[in-house]
Design an enzyme around this catalytic site. Structure first.
Site, PDB file in Angstrom:
ATOM      1  N   ASP A  70       0.847  -1.193   0.000  1.00  0.00           N
ATOM      2  CA  ASP A  70       0.000   0.000   0.000  1.00  0.00           C
ATOM      3  C   ASP A  70       0.880   1.239   0.000  1.00  0.00           C
ATOM      4  OD1 ASP A  70      -3.271   0.266   0.901  1.00  0.00           O
ATOM      5  OD2 ASP A  70      -2.049   2.081   0.883  1.00  0.00           O
ATOM      6  N   ASN A  98      -2.896   3.059   7.121  1.00  0.00           N
ATOM      7  CA  ASN A  98      -3.801   1.919   6.967  1.00  0.00           C
ATOM      8  C   ASN A  98      -3.040   0.597   7.005  1.00  0.00           C
ATOM      9  OD1 ASN A  98      -6.060   3.481   6.808  1.00  0.00           O
ATOM     10  ND2 ASN A  98      -6.290   3.356   4.587  1.00  0.00           N
ATOM     11  N   LYS A 118     -19.282   0.884 -11.926  1.00  0.00           N
ATOM     12  CA  LYS A 118     -19.125   2.166 -12.632  1.00  0.00           C
ATOM     13  C   LYS A 118     -18.354   2.002 -13.939  1.00  0.00           C
ATOM     14  CE  LYS A 118     -19.459   4.733  -8.320  1.00  0.00           C
ATOM     15  NZ  LYS A 118     -19.923   3.554  -7.564  1.00  0.00           N
ATOM     16  N   LYS A 164     -11.563   2.169 -15.001  1.00  0.00           N
ATOM     17  CA  LYS A 164     -11.772   0.800 -14.530  1.00  0.00           C
ATOM     18  C   LYS A 164     -12.233  -0.086 -15.693  1.00  0.00           C
ATOM     19  CE  LYS A 164     -11.405  -0.226 -10.643  1.00  0.00           C
ATOM     20  NZ  LYS A 164     -10.210  -0.690  -9.891  1.00  0.00           N
ATOM     21  N   ARG A 222     -23.458  15.038  -8.655  1.00  0.00           N
ATOM     22  CA  ARG A 222     -22.091  15.545  -8.739  1.00  0.00           C
ATOM     23  C   ARG A 222     -21.520  15.250 -10.129  1.00  0.00           C
ATOM     24  NH1 ARG A 222     -19.830  12.418  -3.597  1.00  0.00           N
ATOM     25  NH2 ARG A 222     -20.887  10.776  -4.761  1.00  0.00           N
TER      26      ARG A 222
END
Length: 617
Positions: free
Chosen positions: A319, A324, A415, A427, A545
């Site tokens: 990461d 995190n 999406k 994506k 949005r």
């Protein structure tokens, strides 16, 4: 003799003495002749003895005076009356006897009448004052404890265990008012003294009529659809909702009240528990080196938790965000102390760094969850979306091919279907890259597509909770906007399961169930927080949005889905994608990034992903 009885014996001695003396004072206007004083002195002890004897005969020292009633008052009258009769006889006998030349006179009958009345008043008053004192104390304790009026849904083993625990523990501040169960044969029956008062159809009415403050749903083994329906009925009662732990906790005898939790938005959505084919998953994970990119994120970290259950040889958590990754490392140190793992801080944009990692750790399986995912942010920062989602994913794909990774699983999104925003388009291009690489590589490349995940970083649930905590308003973009949702563990489990099914080139589509209106989600969350939507907490509509769809899609409308061995996983027919197209597109993306021109990025993305139709708000 009990403490309470000793108190009344002493009290009776005092009260009898006082009654006789007051009777004399009242009879003779507080000027008592000395001869009656002498008679009082020789009479008082026998009278006390007579009174105690008759009190015992009429059980005045055995009664629980905290529950005294008219029957106990009559017992006092009988005892005092008989005592007075014997006292009269005693006085008569005494008046005819000579003791040391002393002559005793009888008490006048008026004295006996006054003594009788005062004695009843004082003995009865003492006892009934005790009862009043006890009732007041009890009421004060009830008020101070402020017990919660509780309704339990379910009348089985779980409910019985719950009732027993509540009645056993003095610390649990509940008053159990009733039980609800759909089995009509149970109606009117009792569990540890608690009555089954109706079925689910009676919940709202019963809660209203009985001022229920809290509901605990004790149906751990009920089908998810039933639980969902019960939760949705209960949420309209405005009572605090809590639910019982899993059935496994009951079987193992691990139940305690601390395991009962508040009903969450996940409960209201009623997602069915995922059933995994663990044997197939173990075949490609057990003993293998597994790399998870974006391993500190919502999906990535849950993938790591689920993968750890299948005993990988080494879990490599990669990461760019150290906080995190550190939190996950500490968690796994505690929950899986024997797990071999490495935590690496690196960016998927850095191909040289990725080469070092793949060369050192030699991953057999790669789960790719590293990506920018926030639609509005990426819409105004399209260059970053290209750098991370497209170029970064291309780097990971190349490393998998070059270092002979056995299996690669790309985390995709709904999406990506007919995208209207740059994030969704990137994506979708990643899905195309996965299918192109699969054609030229020994690695099995697949993608798994699913919708929104409840509680993930940046999702609506954490946002709504913060807004509710601040007193509102809760902001929703449009009254008709809806989304598909699943829980984080469900998504991670199905991704791992899809990886086990993969042969290469597939785009797996997860069954997301029915879409949920975001405004309904907001209302439910407000209700679960103990407020009235629109009254205590306002809902405001802010408008869609940039790049945001009103309705999400999970599959390409022109492409049919094929079912798999798992009912929640489907597979989309592969597209015919050429590797040369991917490689040239990557070069085109790199060139347009140098120009730092947003409009050119949008135009190029529309060229590379024909289904991308930019939505301008």
């Amino acid at each position: 003799m009990r403490k309470e009885n000793r108190f009344f014996v002493i009290s009776d001695i005092i009260m009898v003495t006082m009654s006789l003396y007051i009777a004399l004072l009242l009879k003779y206007d507080f000027m008592v002749d000395t001869r009656y004083i002498k008679l009082f002195k020789v009479s008082i002890i026998p009278v006390i003895v007579f009174m105690i004897i008759f009190n015992r005969i009429f059980n005045l020292y055995n009664n629980m005076w905290r529950y005294a009633s008219i029957e106990e008052l009559l017992s006092i009258v009988y005892s005092v009356s008989l005592t007075n009769i014997v006292f009269i006889v005693y006085s008569y006998i005494l008046s005819h006897m000579k003791i040391t030349q002393t002559v005793f006179y009888r008490f006048p009958y008026t004295v006996h009448v006054i003594f009788w009345m005062i004695c009843i008043i004082l003995l009865g008053g003492t006892r009934f004052s005790y009862r009043v004192s006890y009732e007041n104390k009890k009421n004060r304790e009830a008020v101070s404890e402020n017990k919660i009026r509780l309704l339990i849904i379910g009348a089985g083993d779980a409910a019985a265990m719950l009732i027993k625990e509540i009645k056993r523990s003095k610390k649990l501040n509940y008053d159990i008012i009733g039980l609800i169960d759909d089995d009509e044969e149970k109606l009117g029956r009792l569990i540890y003294g608690v009555k089954v008062v109706g079925t689910r159809n009676n919940i709202n009415k019963f809660c209203q009529e009985n001022s229920i403050g809290e509901i605990i749903v004790a149906m751990p083994s009920a089908p998810e659809e039933d639980r969902k329906e019960i939760f949705n009925i209960c949420k309209n009662t405005k009572c605090k909702l809590r639910t019982f732990p899993s059935i496994s906790d009951i079987i193992d005898g691990k139940f305690n009240m601390r395991k009962i939790r508040d009903v969450s938005i996940e409960d209201l959505l009623g997602r069915e528990e995922v059933k995994l084919n663990t044997e197939n998953i173990e075949k490609y994970i057990k003993g293998k080196n597994v790399l998870v990119t974006g391993g500190g994120g919502s999906i990535g970290s849950e993938l790591c938790r689920q993968i750890s259950k299948f005993n990988p040889g080494n879990l490599i958590i990669l990461d760019i965000y150290e906080n995190n990754a550190y939190d996950l490392q500490m968690e796994l140190n505690y929950t899986c102390p024997k797990l071999n793992k490495e935590v690496i801080i690196a960016s998927i944009r850095d191909k040289n760094r990725l080469d070092e990692i793949f060369k050192k750790f030699k991953p057999d399986v790669v789960f790719h969850a590293a990506a920018h995912k926030h639609v509005p942010l990426m819409e105004v920062n399209p260059m970053e979306a290209i750098k991370n989602n497209v170029i970064g994913t291309f780097n990971v794909l190349r490393c998998c091919d070059e270092f002979n990774v056995k299996k690669f699983v790309q985390i995709s999104t709904d999406k990506a279907v007919n995208p209207t925003n740059i994030m969704g388009a990137t994506k979708r291009f990643c899905e195309l890259m996965v299918q192109a690489f699969d054609k030229v590589s020994k690695t099995e490349f697949v993608a798994v597509r699913f919708g929104n995940v409840l509680g993930s970083n940046g999702s609506v649930i954490p946002l709504f909770k913060k807004q509710i905590a601040h007193g509102g308003p809760v902001t929703v973009t449009h009254p008709e906007i809806n989304r598909f949702f699943m829980t984080i563990p469900e998504a991670a489990q199905l991704v791992i399961q899809a990886g086990a099914m993969a042969h290469g080139g597939e785009i797996f589509v997860l069954d997301m169930g029915k879409p949920v209106k975001i405004v309904d989600l907001a209302k439910d969350l407000i209700t679960l927080s103990g407020f009235n939507p629109g009254e205590d907490i306002k809902i405001e509509f802010t408008g869609l949005r940039p790049g945001e769809k009103l309705y999400e899609e999970l599959l390409m409308s022109e492409v049919a889905l094929t079912s798999t061995e798992h009912k929640k996983i489907h597979v989309e027919k592969p597209m015919d994608v050429d590797m040369k197209f991917i490689e040239s597109s990557i070069e085109d993306f790199k060139e347009v990034l140098k120009e730092n021109d947003k409009e050119k990025i949008y135009e190029l993305m529309a060229e590379k992903v024909p289904t991308y139709k930019r939505k301008k708000n």
